[in-house]
Design a protein around this motif. Structure first.
Motif, PDB file in Angstrom:
ATOM      1  N   SER A 181       0.848  -1.185   0.000  1.00 50.90           N
ATOM      2  CA  SER A 181       0.000   0.000   0.000  1.00 50.90           C
ATOM      3  C   SER A 181       0.884   1.236   0.000  1.00 50.90           C
ATOM      4  O   SER A 181       2.078   1.154   0.357  1.00 50.90           O
ATOM      5  N   GLU A 183       0.963   3.523   2.086  1.00 48.16           N
ATOM      6  CA  GLU A 183       1.455   3.745   3.440  1.00 48.16           C
ATOM      7  C   GLU A 183       2.778   3.022   3.680  1.00 48.16           C
ATOM      8  O   GLU A 183       3.638   3.505   4.442  1.00 48.16           O
ATOM      9  N   SER A 186       6.594   4.596   3.228  1.00 47.83           N
ATOM     10  CA  SER A 186       7.351   5.337   4.245  1.00 47.83           C
ATOM     11  C   SER A 186       8.445   4.480   4.864  1.00 47.83           C
ATOM     12  O   SER A 186       9.378   4.999   5.484  1.00 47.83           O
ATOM     13  N   GLN A 205      -2.873   7.186  -4.906  1.00 47.06           N
ATOM     14  CA  GLN A 205      -3.530   7.982  -3.874  1.00 47.06           C
ATOM     15  C   GLN A 205      -2.992   7.651  -2.481  1.00 47.06           C
ATOM     16  O   GLN A 205      -2.769   6.495  -2.135  1.00 47.06           O
ATOM     17  N   PHE A 206      -2.804   8.712  -1.697  1.00 54.43           N
ATOM     18  CA  PHE A 206      -2.399   8.568  -0.299  1.00 54.43           C
ATOM     19  C   PHE A 206      -3.211   9.572   0.515  1.00 54.43           C
ATOM     20  O   PHE A 206      -3.072  10.784   0.336  1.00 54.43           O
ATOM     21  N   ASN A 207      -4.096   9.065   1.355  1.00 51.16           N
ATOM     22  CA  ASN A 207      -4.998   9.912   2.152  1.00 51.16           C
ATOM     23  C   ASN A 207      -5.816  10.849   1.261  1.00 51.16           C
ATOM     24  O   ASN A 207      -6.026  12.026   1.588  1.00 51.16           O
ATOM     25  N   GLY A 208      -6.256  10.326   0.112  1.00 47.44           N
ATOM     26  CA  GLY A 208      -7.132  11.086  -0.764  1.00 47.44           C
ATOM     27  C   GLY A 208      -6.439  12.005  -1.749  1.00 47.44           C
ATOM     28  O   GLY A 208      -7.090  12.639  -2.581  1.00 47.44           O
ATOM     29  N   ASP A 209      -5.116  12.106  -1.663  1.00 44.97           N
ATOM     30  CA  ASP A 209      -4.362  12.961  -2.587  1.00 44.97           C
ATOM     31  C   ASP A 209      -3.278  12.149  -3.286  1.00 44.97           C
ATOM     32  O   ASP A 209      -2.930  11.039  -2.851  1.00 44.97           O
ATOM     33  N   PHE A 211       0.244  10.843  -4.090  1.00 49.04           N
ATOM     34  CA  PHE A 211       1.376  10.609  -3.198  1.00 49.04           C
ATOM     35  C   PHE A 211       2.547  11.489  -3.614  1.00 49.04           C
ATOM     36  O   PHE A 211       2.962  11.497  -4.781  1.00 49.04           O
TER      37      PHE A 211
END
Length: 296
Positions: A181, A183, A186, A205-209, A211
């Motif tokens: 994913s 996430e 990181s 997408q990462f938190n809706g935006d 990456f």
């Protein structure tokens, strides 16, 4: 005494270059020689075409009017000369091409031999700049630009669209695991660009935006980033034209193919606005467009 073509050419080149010194470099003449050509032209016309200060040149009202007529004369002459050529194969002259290093290495260089076989009298000068350049300042006939275009002084021909991939080498993935994913990224070493920074925005997408990568290692050159990825240094995001062979050969593996939103980077050939594009430049752009049409 009437104006000469050489004087008109000097005048137009000075205006386009915004400098007598730069115009002299473009024309392959001395600064004093170009300056004298402008003075002769003004003396013949009995008007001031350009107001000169120590810091800049500015067209007078008469100069603006004469510039438009001069461009038309020079364009008509160039068009007439091209029309006299018996066929495309007779076209000759130098084309100065500028592009980011990866596009030169992976796209233009493999096509050059075929182009030269078709047009043996044309000369090519390939220059590499990984940032956007001023075509006039660098005496460039055609440049390859990526993404959206913002310079209204340039004409553009869309050559192709190139997909973005998130990739890593098999060796890196074996040693560090495959991220499942965004996430997870990181916890991984990311590779990216020092500039332009928008190349560090990845199509996932990462938190809706989208990456935005925070690269552990940055480079200004896509070929450097590619080599780092192949050597197993980290994960990166690169364009298809740069890594297509690596994906097919297994040197790199595509990640997040089930999560990525397809983003196609537009690639244009751009050239300075003029009524008559030199035939040699037109042939080169048309050749690239034909060869890359499969990626439109």
């Amino acid at each position: 005494m009437k104006s000469t073509i050489e004087e008109l050419h000097a005048f137009v080149t000075i205006v386009d270059s915004c400098s007598i010194v730069m115009a002299a470099e473009r024309l392959g003449q001395t600064t004093s020689g170009v300056s004298r050509a402008l003075q002769r032209l003004e003396n013949k016309l009995n008007v001031t075409l350009l107001e000169r200060t120590t810091r800049k040149l500015k067209l007078t009202q008469e100069g603006q009017l004469f510039l438009e007529k001069s461009r038309k004369i020079l364009n008509d002459l160039a068009e007439a000369e091209d029309a006299l050529l018996k066929s495309d194969i007779d076209t000759f002259g130098l084309i100065r091409v500028d592009s980011a290093t990866p596009f030169v290495l992976h796209v233009i260089v493999p096509l050059i031999q075929e182009f030269m076989q078709q047009y043996p009298n044309i000369e090519i000068e390939l220059n590499n700049h990984d940032q956007v350049i001023d075509l006039l300042e660098h005496k460039t006939d055609v440049a390859i630009r990526f993404g959206e275009l913002h310079d209204s002084s340039l004409h553009a021909k869309l050559l192709c669209r190139s997909r973005l991939y998130i990739v890593a080498s098999p060796a890196y993935l074996e040693q560090n695991g495959v991220p499942q994913s965004p996430e997870d990224l990181s916890q991984h070493a990311l590779l990216g660009f020092s500039q332009p920074t928008h190349l560090n925005t990845w199509p996932i997408q990462f938190n809706g935006d989208d990456f935005i990568a925070q690269p552990k290692i940055k480079a200004s050159n896509g070929e450097t980033v590619r080599q780092l990825a192949i050597q197993g240094v980290g994960i990166t995001c690169l364009s298809r034209f740069l890594i297509e062979d690596d994906l097919q050969a297994g040197r790199l593996k595509a990640l997040f193919e089930d999560k990525i939103h397809l983003h196609y980077q537009k690639i244009h050939a751009v050239y300075y606005r003029q009524e008559h594009l030199p035939k040699r430049v037109r042939l080169f752009i048309e050749f690239l467009a034909e060869k890359l049409a499969v990626y439109l």
